[in-house]
Enzyme design. Sequence first.
Site, PDB file in Angstrom:
ATOM      1  N   LYS A  53      64.674  50.169  55.454  1.00  0.00           N
ATOM      2  CA  LYS A  53      65.101  51.128  56.479  1.00  0.00           C
ATOM      3  C   LYS A  53      66.297  50.558  57.258  1.00  0.00           C
ATOM      4  O   LYS A  53      67.258  51.277  57.539  1.00  0.00           O
ATOM      5  CB  LYS A  53      63.935  51.439  57.434  1.00  0.00           C
ATOM      6  CG  LYS A  53      62.906  52.364  56.785  1.00  0.00           C
ATOM      7  CD  LYS A  53      61.591  52.446  57.526  1.00  0.00           C
ATOM      8  CE  LYS A  53      60.584  53.258  56.727  1.00  0.00           C
ATOM      9  NZ  LYS A  53      59.237  53.272  57.275  1.00  0.00           N
ATOM     10  N   GLN A  97      56.292  51.172  62.430  1.00  0.00           N
ATOM     11  CA  GLN A  97      55.852  51.037  61.035  1.00  0.00           C
ATOM     12  C   GLN A  97      54.326  51.003  60.963  1.00  0.00           C
ATOM     13  O   GLN A  97      53.683  50.225  61.656  1.00  0.00           O
ATOM     14  CB  GLN A  97      56.463  49.756  60.430  1.00  0.00           C
ATOM     15  CG  GLN A  97      56.181  49.562  58.958  1.00  0.00           C
ATOM     16  CD  GLN A  97      56.790  50.662  58.080  1.00  0.00           C
ATOM     17  OE1 GLN A  97      57.942  51.011  58.233  1.00  0.00           O
ATOM     18  NE2 GLN A  97      55.997  51.198  57.174  1.00  0.00           N
ATOM     19  N   ASP A 120      59.786  59.896  63.256  1.00  0.00           N
ATOM     20  CA  ASP A 120      58.794  60.088  62.191  1.00  0.00           C
ATOM     21  C   ASP A 120      58.119  61.454  62.315  1.00  0.00           C
ATOM     22  O   ASP A 120      57.406  61.880  61.402  1.00  0.00           O
ATOM     23  CB  ASP A 120      57.710  58.996  62.284  1.00  0.00           C
ATOM     24  CG  ASP A 120      57.872  57.949  61.192  1.00  0.00           C
ATOM     25  OD1 ASP A 120      58.497  58.270  60.160  1.00  0.00           O
ATOM     26  OD2 ASP A 120      57.366  56.826  61.369  1.00  0.00           O
TER      27      ASP A 120
END
Length: 300
Positions: A53, A97, A120
């Site tokens: 990422k 994460q 997200d």
Amino acid sequence: MSAHIIDGKAAAARVLQQVRHDVNTLKAEGIEPALAVILVGNDAASEVYVRNKILRAGEAGIHSLEHRLPANSSQARLLALIAELNADNTVNGILLQLPLPAHIEENRVLQAIDPGKDVDGFHSENVGGLSQGRNVLTPCTPSGCLHLLEETCGDLSGKHAVVIGRSNIVGKPMAALLLQAHCSVTVVHSRSNDARALCQLADIVVAAVGRPRLIDASWLKRGAVVIDVGINRIEDHGRSRLVGDVDFDSASEVAAAITPVPGGVGPMTIAFLMKNTVTAARQQAHAQRSQSEAVCLSTC
Ligand code: NAP
């Protein structure tokens, strides 16, 4: 029949090219998009995801900040870091994460992220917004799947889509996005009566099950378009390799188009994370501008 193979790497490269262009436009306006990535502990797979990422962010011209906390960090410590990043005007996106260590309540900390920075799309405000059809940040993997479907099929209106799996991160938001794209949507899961028979009726199949090669040709209508979200590591003739939830060889015989694993949905997830970061940066800049104008109007 041999299915058209949907090239997720090429599609992701096109999305990232547009992201780079948008980043340059924002920079020309004095806005520097920035993504904060939080990793708690040292789960090997998470380390790889975070590295990728950060790499992609750099390629897209997005500034990234990595925050690493030890596995035994308290929930309070993580919440304090999130509060700091929420308050920091130079941070546009916050990515936590997953998975988190067992002593941390995942939902509690995800709800602490500012919904405007929730790249997200897991905050309940964004989840609710998606189900109401509002313009909110949406989860990256299903957004990437929808993009692949629209590139492959064009208008999805009126198509019957079957989503296999009902997780909060893939199945449910996928169903909501397909509904928004005017599909008729059926969601099947482990308790469905005859998931295969329901799937056989689908023009579009999105498999997000986590069961290696569960969906073979016998689940599919001839000419269906198949998106395979699954990533499963298996031992094959003494070699470890990745396969999807779809039996690619068998499904390709009846499907009109299908994503491979790897090289299908995977690259789209990161591309949409970058796209969401740019969207968040643009929306925050717009909100700040409107706020300053309002202050100016009330004081002038
Ligand atoms: P998950 O949370 O484990 O959910 C799996 C879903 O599949 C559940 O809803 C489960 O039903 C359903 N299911 C299990 N067995 C079934 C069966 N035999 N028939 C029908 N439905 C069944 O998994 P997830 O997080 O959604 O992930 C799914 C897969 O996508 C995994 O392989 C994961 O690694 C992969 N993934 C890939 C990406 C990417 O970027 N490509 C991103 C995220 C996830 P119940 O709800 O009834 O248990």
